[in-house]
Design a protein around this motif. Structure first.
Motif, PDB file in Angstrom:
ATOM      1  N   ASP A  37     117.817 103.815  49.918  1.00 28.40           N
ATOM      2  CA  ASP A  37     118.759 103.910  48.806  1.00 28.40           C
ATOM      3  C   ASP A  37     118.061 103.309  47.594  1.00 28.40           C
ATOM      4  OD1 ASP A  37     120.836 103.705  46.983  1.00 28.40           O
ATOM      5  OD2 ASP A  37     122.292 102.932  48.432  1.00 28.40           O
ATOM      6  N   GLU A  38     117.364 104.150  46.853  1.00 27.12           N
ATOM      7  CA  GLU A  38     116.531 103.655  45.761  1.00 27.12           C
ATOM      8  C   GLU A  38     117.356 103.020  44.650  1.00 27.12           C
ATOM      9  OE1 GLU A  38     113.018 105.952  44.666  1.00 27.12           O
ATOM     10  OE2 GLU A  38     113.621 107.446  46.145  1.00 27.12           O
ATOM     11  N   LEU A  78     120.948 109.203  60.510  1.00 32.28           N
ATOM     12  CA  LEU A  78     121.819 108.953  59.364  1.00 32.28           C
ATOM     13  C   LEU A  78     121.336 109.727  58.149  1.00 32.28           C
ATOM     14  CD1 LEU A  78     119.794 106.796  57.925  1.00 32.28           C
ATOM     15  CD2 LEU A  78     121.091 105.097  59.173  1.00 32.28           C
ATOM     16  N   ALA A  79     122.227 109.852  57.146  1.00 27.27           N
ATOM     17  CA  ALA A  79     121.913 110.569  55.915  1.00 27.27           C
ATOM     18  C   ALA A  79     122.800 110.047  54.795  1.00 27.27           C
ATOM     19  CB  ALA A  79     122.122 112.071  56.097  1.00 27.27           C
ATOM     20  N   ASN A  86     124.228 106.661  42.197  1.00 24.63           N
ATOM     21  CA  ASN A  86     124.486 105.869  43.403  1.00 24.63           C
ATOM     22  C   ASN A  86     125.183 106.711  44.467  1.00 24.63           C
ATOM     23  OD1 ASN A  86     123.530 103.372  42.291  1.00 24.63           O
ATOM     24  ND2 ASN A  86     125.453 103.173  41.178  1.00 24.63           N
ATOM     25  N   PRO A  87     124.518 107.023  45.572  1.00 20.37           N
ATOM     26  CA  PRO A  87     125.190 107.735  46.670  1.00 20.37           C
ATOM     27  C   PRO A  87     126.424 106.965  47.137  1.00 20.37           C
ATOM     28  CG  PRO A  87     122.825 107.583  47.041  1.00 20.37           C
ATOM     29  CD  PRO A  87     123.124 106.682  45.893  1.00 20.37           C
ATOM     30  N   ARG A  88     127.506 107.685  47.411  1.00 22.13           N
ATOM     31  CA  ARG A  88     128.765 107.032  47.783  1.00 22.13           C
ATOM     32  C   ARG A  88     128.836 106.704  49.269  1.00 22.13           C
ATOM     33  NH1 ARG A  88     134.362 107.062  46.369  1.00 22.13           N
ATOM     34  NH2 ARG A  88     135.281 105.487  47.734  1.00 22.13           N
ATOM     35  N   ASP A 104     131.350 103.603  53.457  1.00 18.57           N
ATOM     36  CA  ASP A 104     131.534 103.588  52.003  1.00 18.57           C
ATOM     37  C   ASP A 104     130.583 102.551  51.398  1.00 18.57           C
ATOM     38  OD1 ASP A 104     132.326 103.508  49.376  1.00 18.57           O
ATOM     39  OD2 ASP A 104     134.470 103.429  49.801  1.00 18.57           O
ATOM     40  N   LEU A 105     129.559 103.016  50.705  1.00 20.58           N
ATOM     41  CA  LEU A 105     128.559 102.110  50.144  1.00 20.58           C
ATOM     42  C   LEU A 105     129.036 101.420  48.868  1.00 20.58           C
ATOM     43  CD1 LEU A 105     125.368 104.300  50.678  1.00 20.58           C
ATOM     44  CD2 LEU A 105     126.231 102.444  52.123  1.00 20.58           C
TER      45      LEU A 105
END
Length: 283
Positions: A37-38, A78-79, A86-88, A104-105
Motif C-alpha cells: 500500500d504505497e 489478498l488484493a 488511498n485504496p479503501r 476496511d483500511l
C-alpha cells in the motif's frame, strides 16, 4: 516512445552472490502472499498458519510490524481495491473459511466483514471498476470456479463459463514454502481491464484471461508443467506462467525459459531443473 521492460525471474535454488536489495526482515513462519500500500506506506502479508494478515510500516528501516488483523481460516491470497490515492479495502481469500474477508483500511482498527462463498477460494484480484474476481476449487460439479463480487451491491455471482477448477491447496506446503501451497493465482493488468489467471490441476495447468468490463473469460488454454508463478506485463500484452511466456490475446507461447540461457555456470554434476527451482517473477 517504446520502453524496454525486462522480465525478472527469481530462481529459488540459486545462491545470491550479488548485493541484497532492500531490507531482509526475518519471519518465523512461511508467508503466502503480500501486497504493498504505497499511499499509506504499508505492507500487508498473509500468515496462513495463524490465519492473520500482518501489517508492516515501510517508512522505517527496517520495516516493522504494527498491526495484526485476524481473518477466517486459512487465508491464501489478498488484493487491494483500486481507489486512488488511498485504496479503501483489502480483500482476503480464506480457503477453509469459504469466505472473502473484506477489511476496511480507512477504519482505525481495521474493521472487517466476511462474505460467505459457495466454494473454497484460493485466488483474488480486483479490476478497474472495483469488481473482485475470486478463484475457487468449485462445488464439485464444475460450478462456482470463478466468482465475482460487486462491492457496490455486496453481491456475488458465479460465472457460467469458467476454466477447470484447481486442485486443493497443498498443506503443509511443499518444502515449507507457503507460496507453493495455493493452486490458483490471479493477477490484474496495470490498467485493470484484464485479469490473468492460472489454475493447477494434477498434471497440467490452465491459463486464462478474464475481461473485467464484461465479466467473461475471453480465452483459456491447458498446458503442461505445474507452476503457480504468474506475472503480467505492464501493458497487459503478454504474461509469464511457469517457464512459458504467453501472448495475452492469442495465448500463443512466445518463449520458454531454459537453463541454457542462464548467465550462471552450473557444475556438471548439478541436477538443476528450471520448473522446480523457479521462484517468483515480475516485469
Amino acid at each position: 516512445m517504446s520502453v524496454f521492460r525486462p522480465l525478472l525471474l527469481v530462481l529459488s535454488a540459486l545462491p545470491c552472490l550479488a548485493a541484497t536489495f532492500g531490507t531482509v526482515v526475518p519471519h518465523a513462519q512461511p508467508l503466502a502472499d503480500l501486497v504493498i500500500d504505497e499511499a499509506r506506506k504499508r505492507l500487508y502479508v498473509v500468515n496462513t498458519y495463524s490465519s492473520t494478515v500482518e501489517v508492516y510500516a515501510t517508512n522505517v528501516s527496517p520495516p516493522r510490524q504494527t498491526n495484526t488483523i485476524k481473518t477466517d481460516a486459512t487465508p491464501l491470497s489478498l488484493a487491494l481495491s483500486r481507489e486512488t490515492p488511498n485504496p479503501r479495502y483489502l480483500y482476503v481469500a480464506c480457503y477453509d473459511g469459504s469466505t472473502l474477508d473484506i477489511i476496511d483500511l480507512n477504519s482505525a482498527n481495521f474493521s472487517s466483514v466476511s462474505k460467505q462463498l459457495d466454494a473454497k477460494p484460493q485466488g483474488v484480484a480486483v479490476g478497474f471498476n472495483g469488481i473482485v474476481l475470486i478463484s475457487t476449487v468449485g462445488t464439485g460439479t464444475g460450478a462456482e470456479v470463478l466468482i465475482t463480487y460487486d462491492p457496490a451491491t455486496a453481491k456475488t455471482q458465479g460465472l457460467s463459463v469458467a476454466p477447470p477448477a484447481p486442485v486443493a491447496p497443498a498443506l503443509p506446503p511443499p518444502n515449507g514454502i507457503m507460496y507453493l501451497a495455493g493452486k490458483s493465482r490471479l493477477q490484474t493488468s496495470q490498467d485493470g481491464k484484464l485479469i490473468v489467471g492460472v489454475n493447477l490441476q494434477a498434471a497440467t495447468r490452465t491459463v486464462f484471461v478474464f475481461d473485467v468490463a464484461s465479466s467473461i473469460v475471453l480465452s483459456s488454454r491447458v498446458v503442461p508443467v505445474i507452476s503457480p508463478t504468474l506475472a503480467v506485463s505492464p501493458d497487459g500484452s503478454k504474461f509469464l506462467s511457469g517457464p512459458m511466456l504467453f501472448d495475452t490475446q492469442t495465448l500463443a507461447v512466445l518463449a520458454q525459459q531454459n537453463a541454457t540461457n542462464s548467465p550462471y555456470v552450473f557444475p556438471a554434476t548439478a541436477n538443476f531443473n528450471v520448473q522446480t527451482s523457479q521462484g517468483g517473477a515480475v516485469f
